[in-house]
Design a protein around this motif. Structure first.
Motif, PDB file in Angstrom:
ATOM      1  N   VAL A   1      -3.519   8.897  25.104  1.00  0.00           N
ATOM      2  CA  VAL A   1      -3.783   7.970  26.203  1.00  0.00           C
ATOM      3  C   VAL A   1      -2.571   7.966  27.128  1.00  0.00           C
ATOM      4  N   GLY A   2      -2.826   8.017  28.435  1.00  0.00           N
ATOM      5  CA  GLY A   2      -1.741   7.940  29.404  1.00  0.00           C
ATOM      6  C   GLY A   2      -2.047   6.959  30.516  1.00  0.00           C
ATOM      7  N   VAL A   3      -1.083   6.123  30.857  1.00  0.00           N
ATOM      8  CA  VAL A   3      -1.169   5.200  31.994  1.00  0.00           C
ATOM      9  C   VAL A   3       0.045   5.478  32.873  1.00  0.00           C
ATOM     10  N   TYR A   4      -0.197   5.901  34.111  1.00  0.00           N
ATOM     11  CA  TYR A   4       0.878   6.329  35.001  1.00  0.00           C
ATOM     12  C   TYR A   4       0.842   5.481  36.272  1.00  0.00           C
ATOM     13  N   ASP A   5       1.750   4.539  36.359  1.00  0.00           N
ATOM     14  CA  ASP A   5       1.802   3.566  37.450  1.00  0.00           C
ATOM     15  C   ASP A   5       2.760   4.082  38.519  1.00  0.00           C
ATOM     16  N   GLY A   6       2.200   4.627  39.599  1.00  0.00           N
ATOM     17  CA  GLY A   6       3.004   5.260  40.616  1.00  0.00           C
ATOM     18  C   GLY A   6       3.565   4.281  41.632  1.00  0.00           C
ATOM     19  N   HIS A   7       4.606   4.712  42.327  1.00  0.00           N
ATOM     20  CA  HIS A   7       5.192   3.934  43.424  1.00  0.00           C
ATOM     21  C   HIS A   7       5.825   4.912  44.406  1.00  0.00           C
ATOM     22  N   GLY A   8       5.915   4.501  45.662  1.00  0.00           N
ATOM     23  CA  GLY A   8       6.484   5.373  46.686  1.00  0.00           C
ATOM     24  C   GLY A   8       5.585   6.525  47.065  1.00  0.00           C
ATOM     25  N   GLY A   9       4.313   6.437  46.689  1.00  0.00           N
ATOM     26  CA  GLY A   9       3.367   7.520  46.942  1.00  0.00           C
ATOM     27  C   GLY A   9       2.721   7.981  45.653  1.00  0.00           C
ATOM     28  N   PRO A  10       1.607   8.731  45.737  1.00  0.00           N
ATOM     29  CA  PRO A  10       0.865   9.133  44.538  1.00  0.00           C
ATOM     30  C   PRO A  10       1.345  10.429  43.899  1.00  0.00           C
ATOM     31  N   GLU A  11       2.325  11.109  44.509  1.00  0.00           N
ATOM     32  CA  GLU A  11       2.657  12.463  44.064  1.00  0.00           C
ATOM     33  C   GLU A  11       3.157  12.518  42.624  1.00  0.00           C
ATOM     34  N   ALA A  12       4.026  11.583  42.238  1.00  0.00           N
ATOM     35  CA  ALA A  12       4.606  11.639  40.895  1.00  0.00           C
ATOM     36  C   ALA A  12       3.563  11.339  39.826  1.00  0.00           C
ATOM     37  N   SER A  13       2.752  10.295  40.021  1.00  0.00           N
ATOM     38  CA  SER A  13       1.758   9.942  39.008  1.00  0.00           C
ATOM     39  C   SER A  13       0.718  11.050  38.853  1.00  0.00           C
ATOM     40  N   ARG A  14       0.319  11.682  39.950  1.00  0.00           N
ATOM     41  CA  ARG A  14      -0.630  12.795  39.868  1.00  0.00           C
ATOM     42  C   ARG A  14      -0.008  13.978  39.135  1.00  0.00           C
ATOM     43  N   PHE A  15       1.267  14.225  39.388  1.00  0.00           N
ATOM     44  CA  PHE A  15       1.967  15.321  38.727  1.00  0.00           C
ATOM     45  C   PHE A  15       2.042  15.075  37.218  1.00  0.00           C
ATOM     46  N   VAL A  16       2.397  13.854  36.830  1.00  0.00           N
ATOM     47  CA  VAL A  16       2.467  13.513  35.405  1.00  0.00           C
ATOM     48  C   VAL A  16       1.097  13.663  34.753  1.00  0.00           C
ATOM     49  N   ASN A  17       0.059  13.205  35.442  1.00  0.00           N
ATOM     50  CA  ASN A  17      -1.296  13.291  34.917  1.00  0.00           C
ATOM     51  C   ASN A  17      -1.701  14.737  34.621  1.00  0.00           C
ATOM     52  N   LYS A  18      -1.171  15.663  35.391  1.00  0.00           N
ATOM     53  CA  LYS A  18      -1.527  17.075  35.256  1.00  0.00           C
ATOM     54  C   LYS A  18      -0.656  17.815  34.253  1.00  0.00           C
ATOM     55  N   HIS A  19       0.606  17.392  34.085  1.00  0.00           N
ATOM     56  CA  HIS A  19       1.556  18.216  33.344  1.00  0.00           C
ATOM     57  C   HIS A  19       2.033  17.645  32.013  1.00  0.00           C
ATOM     58  N   LEU A  20       2.061  16.328  31.838  1.00  0.00           N
ATOM     59  CA  LEU A  20       2.709  15.759  30.653  1.00  0.00           C
ATOM     60  C   LEU A  20       1.995  16.138  29.364  1.00  0.00           C
ATOM     61  N   PHE A  21       0.689  15.943  29.289  1.00  0.00           N
ATOM     62  CA  PHE A  21      -0.029  16.248  28.048  1.00  0.00           C
ATOM     63  C   PHE A  21      -0.037  17.740  27.714  1.00  0.00           C
ATOM     64  N   PRO A  22      -0.187  18.637  28.701  1.00  0.00           N
ATOM     65  CA  PRO A  22      -0.043  20.062  28.359  1.00  0.00           C
ATOM     66  C   PRO A  22       1.319  20.399  27.753  1.00  0.00           C
ATOM     67  N   TYR A  23       2.375  19.770  28.271  1.00  0.00           N
ATOM     68  CA  TYR A  23       3.692  20.000  27.661  1.00  0.00           C
ATOM     69  C   TYR A  23       3.736  19.447  26.235  1.00  0.00           C
ATOM     70  N   MET A  24       3.156  18.268  26.005  1.00  0.00           N
ATOM     71  CA  MET A  24       3.132  17.717  24.648  1.00  0.00           C
ATOM     72  C   MET A  24       2.398  18.655  23.699  1.00  0.00           C
ATOM     73  N   HIS A  25       1.265  19.181  24.150  1.00  0.00           N
ATOM     74  CA  HIS A  25       0.488  20.108  23.318  1.00  0.00           C
ATOM     75  C   HIS A  25       1.279  21.381  23.044  1.00  0.00           C
ATOM     76  N   LYS A  26       1.945  21.906  24.071  1.00  0.00           N
ATOM     77  CA  LYS A  26       2.733  23.135  23.921  1.00  0.00           C
ATOM     78  C   LYS A  26       3.858  22.942  22.901  1.00  0.00           C
ATOM     79  N   PHE A  27       4.633  21.876  23.059  1.00  0.00           N
ATOM     80  CA  PHE A  27       5.773  21.664  22.162  1.00  0.00           C
ATOM     81  C   PHE A  27       5.317  21.277  20.760  1.00  0.00           C
ATOM     82  N   ALA A  28       4.210  20.538  20.647  1.00  0.00           N
ATOM     83  CA  ALA A  28       3.689  20.198  19.313  1.00  0.00           C
ATOM     84  C   ALA A  28       3.255  21.460  18.573  1.00  0.00           C
ATOM     85  N   THR A  29       2.652  22.392  19.285  1.00  0.00           N
ATOM     86  CA  THR A  29       2.247  23.663  18.677  1.00  0.00           C
ATOM     87  C   THR A  29       3.465  24.456  18.229  1.00  0.00           C
ATOM     88  N   GLU A  30       4.497  24.491  19.064  1.00  0.00           N
ATOM     89  CA  GLU A  30       5.708  25.246  18.737  1.00  0.00           C
ATOM     90  C   GLU A  30       6.484  24.636  17.584  1.00  0.00           C
TER      91      GLU A  30
END
Length: 318
Positions: A65-94
């Protein structure tokens, strides 16, 4: 491990609620199954510009589950939504499974990649340097719960207690609020900057780092972490630059690991808009008293309080 994803805009998965819009209600979902039980989601948009993201990923053995509360624009929260879980999956596999170290690596990799994006985009889009996001992540795997947090979103557990042959519920907070409104956090920031008497300033009715921002940890907010970005003439034309010798914010999450127990009934993941209006105890009471119709109940709460987003995960006991 194959993960099934539902993410904003979640009407792709659940459909937009009829009649929503004027009251800020974007969508809600009745109970859906996940690896350890059921979950429900409700979202209200409180601002004209939606800067927040959320996601639920499920498999036969794990739930994220992820909750990403953005500020100063939507760019950071959208980026986290796209990249954080794939990184978690990658490192968990490794590394042979989920762990606190895996989660930290995923947060740091997401932060580093977003910083690279900011540097590449600064000439064309200088405002991206001021975009940031609080990040609250929960993961359940093999009856172990991981909660990682940056900022002031919050995870609260509802735990059942038997009193006089009647079950009641108590609230157990599982995350740390990284907000300088909290005295302990304020002292932590001041201790890290003993040579800066204005590192935390009381302005516009609240405490703020450098008079700008309340949260002390985030993904993004690169202009408050990278002095070279803050000093860049392109950014200075856009923003209100402040003297910055070293970072005044950090992307390092606080992490809790907890074995789930039979008395653990449900979890609430929500951004600060909810917790500004409800205590931990009041929120768990609402869920406890409406266990199978929680979406409808929480939509009412959304309507009244206009909180930004709420995710619930229920631990199954059947």
């Amino acid at each position: 491990m194959m993960l099934r994803s539902c993410y904003r805009p979640l009407e792709r998965c659940f459909g937009r609620v009829a009649g929503g819009g004027g009251d800020g209600l974007m969508w809600h979902a009745d109970l859906k199954q996940h690896a350890s039980g059921d979950y429900s989601i409700a979202v209200v948009q409180a601002n004209s510009n939606l800067e927040d993201q959320s996601q639920v990923l499920t498999s036969s053995s794990a739930t994220y589950v992820g909750v990403y509360d953005g500020h100063g624009g939507p760019e950071a929260s959208r980026f986290v939504n796209k990249h954080l879980f794939p990184y978690m999956h990658k490192f968990a596999t490794e590394h042979g499974g989920l762990s606190a170290d895996v989660i930290r690596k995923a947060f740091n990799a997401t932060e580093e990649e977003f910083c690279h994006l900011v540097k590449r985009s600064l000439r064309m889009k200088p405002q991206i340097a001021s975009a940031g996001s609080c990040c609250l992540v929960g993961a359940i795997s093999n009856d172990v719960l991981y909660v990682a947090n940056l900022g002031d979103s919050r995870a609260v557990l509802g735990r059942g207690v038997d009193e006089d042959k009647k079950q009641t519920v108590v609230a157990e907070r599982l995350s740390t609020d990284h907000n300088v409104a909290v005295e302990e956090v304020r002292k932590e920031v001041q201790a890290l900057h003993p040579d800066d008497s204005h590192i935390v300033v009381y302005t516009r009715g609240v405490w703020r780092i450098k008079g700008i921002i309340q949260v002390s940890r985030s993904i993004g907010d690169v202009y408050l972490k990278k002095p070279e970005i803050n000093r860049d003439p392109i950014f200075q034309q856009f923003g209100n630059p402040i003297p910055l010798r070293r970072p005044v914010m950090t992307p390092e999450p606080s992490i809790l690991i907890r074995k789930l127990r039979p008395e653990d009934l449900f979890l609430i993941f929500a951004s600060d808009g909810l917790w500004e209006q409800l205590t931990d105890e009041a929120a768990v009471e609402i869920v406890f008293k409406n266990p199978r119709a929680v979406s409808s109940c929480l939509c009412l709460v959304c309507f009244i309080y206009f909180f930004l987003q709420l995710l619930l995960i229920f631990k199954s006991r059947t």
